[in-house]
Design an enzyme around this catalytic site. Structure first.
Site, mmCIF file in Angstrom:
data_model
loop_
_atom_site.group_PDB
_atom_site.id
_atom_site.type_symbol
_atom_site.label_atom_id
_atom_site.label_comp_id
_atom_site.label_asym_id
_atom_site.label_seq_id
_atom_site.Cartn_x
_atom_site.Cartn_y
_atom_site.Cartn_z
ATOM 1 N N HIS A 95 11.037 5.600 -4.829
ATOM 2 C CA HIS A 95 9.694 5.220 -5.281
ATOM 3 C C HIS A 95 9.463 5.710 -6.703
ATOM 4 C CE1 HIS A 95 7.654 9.201 -4.817
ATOM 5 N NE2 HIS A 95 8.519 9.382 -3.832
ATOM 6 N N ASP A 102 6.170 5.708 -8.032
ATOM 7 C CA ASP A 102 4.814 6.232 -8.210
ATOM 8 C C ASP A 102 4.885 7.750 -8.099
ATOM 9 O OD1 ASP A 102 5.506 5.865 -5.443
ATOM 10 O OD2 ASP A 102 3.440 6.363 -4.915
ATOM 11 N N ASP A 151 14.920 11.379 -1.650
ATOM 12 C CA ASP A 151 13.515 11.698 -1.948
ATOM 13 C C ASP A 151 13.113 13.013 -1.296
ATOM 14 O OD1 ASP A 151 10.927 11.422 -2.851
ATOM 15 O OD2 ASP A 151 10.311 10.042 -1.267
ATOM 16 N N GLU A 169 4.352 5.063 -2.431
ATOM 17 C CA GLU A 169 4.813 6.071 -1.479
ATOM 18 C C GLU A 169 3.838 7.232 -1.373
ATOM 19 O OE1 GLU A 169 6.910 9.457 0.310
ATOM 20 O OE2 GLU A 169 5.973 9.376 -1.649
ATOM 21 N N GLU A 170 3.319 7.675 -2.512
ATOM 22 C CA GLU A 170 2.427 8.848 -2.494
ATOM 23 C C GLU A 170 1.057 8.501 -1.909
ATOM 24 O OE1 GLU A 170 3.739 11.531 -2.900
ATOM 25 O OE2 GLU A 170 5.284 11.484 -4.445
ATOM 26 N N ASP A 173 10.506 13.874 -8.089
ATOM 27 C CA ASP A 173 9.872 13.096 -7.006
ATOM 28 C C ASP A 173 9.190 11.887 -7.610
ATOM 29 O OD1 ASP A 173 8.703 12.242 -4.675
ATOM 30 O OD2 ASP A 173 7.163 13.777 -4.643
ATOM 31 N N HIS A 224 5.180 17.714 -6.114
ATOM 32 C CA HIS A 224 3.716 17.668 -5.929
ATOM 33 C C HIS A 224 3.008 18.844 -6.603
ATOM 34 C CE1 HIS A 224 3.831 14.923 -2.111
ATOM 35 N NE2 HIS A 224 4.747 14.586 -3.011
HETATM 36 N N1 LIG Z 1 10.215 15.986 0.406
HETATM 37 C C1 LIG Z 1 9.571 14.769 0.785
HETATM 38 C C2 LIG Z 1 8.133 15.038 1.042
HETATM 39 C C3 LIG Z 1 7.396 13.783 1.418
HETATM 40 C C4 LIG Z 1 5.972 14.117 1.744
HETATM 41 O O1 LIG Z 1 5.340 14.846 1.021
HETATM 42 N N2 LIG Z 1 5.460 13.577 2.853
HETATM 43 C C5 LIG Z 1 4.119 13.813 3.297
HETATM 44 C C6 LIG Z 1 3.773 12.672 4.211
HETATM 45 C C7 LIG Z 1 2.601 12.909 5.083
HETATM 46 C C8 LIG Z 1 2.613 13.538 6.275
HETATM 47 N N3 LIG Z 1 1.358 13.497 6.736
HETATM 48 C C9 LIG Z 1 0.622 12.862 5.860
HETATM 49 N N4 LIG Z 1 1.392 12.492 4.856
HETATM 50 C C10 LIG Z 1 4.063 15.151 4.015
HETATM 51 O O2 LIG Z 1 3.016 15.822 3.938
HETATM 52 O O3 LIG Z 1 5.037 15.557 4.654
HETATM 53 ZN ZN ZN Z 2 8.800 11.281 -2.943
HETATM 54 ZN ZN ZN Z 3 5.972 12.956 -3.184
#
Ligand SMILES: NCCCC(=O)N[C@@H](Cc1c[nH]cn1)C(=O)O
Ligand code: ZN
Ligand code: ZN
Length: 517
Positions: free
Chosen positions: A129, A131, A225, A196-197, A162, A475
């Protein structure tokens, strides 16, 4: 988890005579090729970093509606980059979506790309992704988040790890074969999204629609990812936890009240809510919801041993995390609680005063937000029921006249792959070639909905092949990927193409010979 775990897979890689002899034969003949490829990648580091700089400069934040046009611009850049590789690119329009405030926004297209159609080659589909999460310098970044900046070998910028860096590393690896005029060892397919985010809106439907067409000739799916478990040791990821997200709402009436005028004579919603939230987990991290651990697959002794063999530096992990102490004191306990036990986190309270300074208000309606990470074999509908019954029980004991509402707006199941698949063998060999050591076989404590989505819909073998290090800060402020990881990650992908090609062809030759005999 004992059912889906494959403790004998390392042995089968080491001792299978067929695979071993073929690997020795082909690795000696491919090493010169690998050297040529790796040299090209080393020589073109600056170009690859320039490309990443150009991508990071696009504020393709899919979370904030006003930046949607930047996501659209990013999708065009990504599509152009794939077209420049020689891929055919189909940007699939997903229409629009409605925001909670009623506004309608266009969804970014999903890119479906294809390069090569040699029937002798395996077809590897790469998902990524482009974004990113929101980022502002004022959040505490040392550099402008949208200006890729190299400091002490680290490339800082939002999306560096990411997921723009890994997407570009894959493209760089394909580009290397093209630039050196080498035969492509695999056929490539690409799925690149820009939401994705923000929950990958529309992706699942598209995968279902394309299952019999775009995905029909795909053999393997690779996602890059996530991160290694450590700062230095490469890893392969074969599982991730799911997540059940909850809202718990308490309301006393339609308007906020003055705490001097009404404080002391009413049941305050926030007091109810804090009591409810406080009832969820004890101080040792143990979830207090009756029955919540009942569905968790039993831990086997074999599995416990495997956790013991993973290299994991507790001190390094604690430093990356920036806390004084973990809930658990051993590596095994930490990994078990991250990967194969549920955990409950409280994320926030909507409606509660949270600004700096003092505001002597009693909020009329507050919504607590928490989530429970899911592991095999928990059942989302059972978990939802257990949570609702528990909260209703706690609430009823308070004899509060307020209204309580419990909902589960999102439920994602865990993902677990079979590490005996060729995909994992090929990646393990490629890691050994590039990094000189075997990877850790890890799970991810977070939730990667696309991994399960691809596996469930396409029924193909899915692998997560991370190139980012544990301290990359996805993040977070000062997100980075190191130059080393970006460049060696590019080499890893190139080496992986060669390995999966060899293993796939060998396995097909073997099965063909077996059929003839
Ligand atoms: N290393 C990859 C991390 C991906 C990510 O941050 N996923 C989110 C998805 C999510 C789960 N519940 C709501 N959104 C996460 O918090 O795990
Ligand atoms: Zn990601
Ligand atoms: Zn992410």
């Amino acid at each position: 988890c004992n059912v889906e775990f494959y403790p004998s897979f390392l042995d089968s890689i080491h001792f299978s005579p067929v695979l071993l002899s073929k690997a020795v034969m082909s690795s000696s003949s491919s090493s010169a090729l690998e050297m040529e490829i790796f040299q090209y990648i080393d020589d073109h580091q600056s170009d690859f970093i320039k490309d990443l700089k150009e991508w990071v400069a696009v504020e393709s934040d899919s979370v904030q509606p006003h930046l949607r046009k930047e996501v659209m611009r990013m999708m065009v850049l990504a599509a152009d980059r794939l077209a420049a590789l020689g891929a055919t690119v189909n940007s699939v329009n997903l229409g629009s979506h409605q925001l909670p405030d009623g506004r309608v926004l266009p969804l970014p297209s999903v890119i479906l790309g294809e390069l090569g159609k040699d029937p002798q080659n395996p077809t590897v589909c790469f998902y990524g992704h482009v974004d990113v999460q929101p980022a502002k310098k004022e959040d505490g970044w040392n550099t402008d988040p949208y200006t890729l900046t190299e400091i002490d070998g680290n490339l800082y910028g939002r999306g560096a790890t990411d997921n723009k860096g890994p997407v570009l590393a894959w493209i760089n690896a394909v580009e290397t074969f093209r630039a050196l005029k080498l035969a492509m060892p695999v056929n490539f397919k690409f799925v690149i999204e820009g939401m994705e985010e923000a929950g990958s809106l529309g992706l699942e439907k598209l995968l279902e629609e394309e299952n019999q067409s775009f995905f029909s000739d795909v053999d393997y799916i690779v996602i890059s990812d996530n991160l290694w478990l450590s700062n230095k040791k490469p890893a392969l990821t074969y599982g991730s936890r799911g997540n059940a997200c909850f809202f718990v709402e308490v309301e006393c009436g339609s308007k906020d009240l003055h705490s001097g005028t009404f404080g002391g004579i009413i049941h305050e919603p926030l007091l109810d809510l804090i009591a409810l939230l406080d009832s969820l987990v004890d101080s040792t991290g143990c979830i207090q919801i009756p029955g919540i651990y009942d569905g968790v697959a039993a831990l086997t002794e074999e599995e416990r041993k495997l956790y013991g063999s993973i290299e994991f530096d507790l001190e390094e992990h604690r430093n990356n995390c920036g806390v004084k102490k973990f809930l658990y004191g051993t590596k095994e306990e930490i990994l078990l609680h991250l990967w194969r036990y549920p955990s409950l986190s409280i994320h926030g309270i909507e409606g509660a005063f949270h600004e700096p300074g003092i505001k002597t208000v009693i909020p009329a309606k507050v919504i607590g937000k928490f989530s429970i990470r899911q592991v095999p074999h928990m059942d989302l509908s059972v978990v939802k029921q257990q949570v609702a019954e528990h909260l209703e029980g706690v609430f009823s004991k308070r004899k509060s006249p307020n209204t309580l509402k419990v909902s589960m707006p999102l439920g994602a199941k865990p993902w677990l792959a079979g590490v005996n698949d060729l995909l994992y063998k090929a990646a393990r060999r490629a890691i050994k070639t590039v990094f000189g050591e075997d990877p850790d076989f890890i799970r991810d404590g977070s939730t990667i909905p696309v991994a399960r989505m691809f596996q469930t819909i396409t029924q193909k073998s899915v692998m997560m092949l991370p190139i980012g290090a544990a301290d990359d800060g996805e993040h977070s402020q000062n997100e980075k990927i190191s130059r080393y990881n970006y460049i060696e990650g590019t080499k890893l992908f190139a080496a992986f193409f060669l390995e999966i090609s060899k293993l796939h062809r060998n396995s097909h030759e073997t099965s063909h010979t077996e059929t003839i005999n």
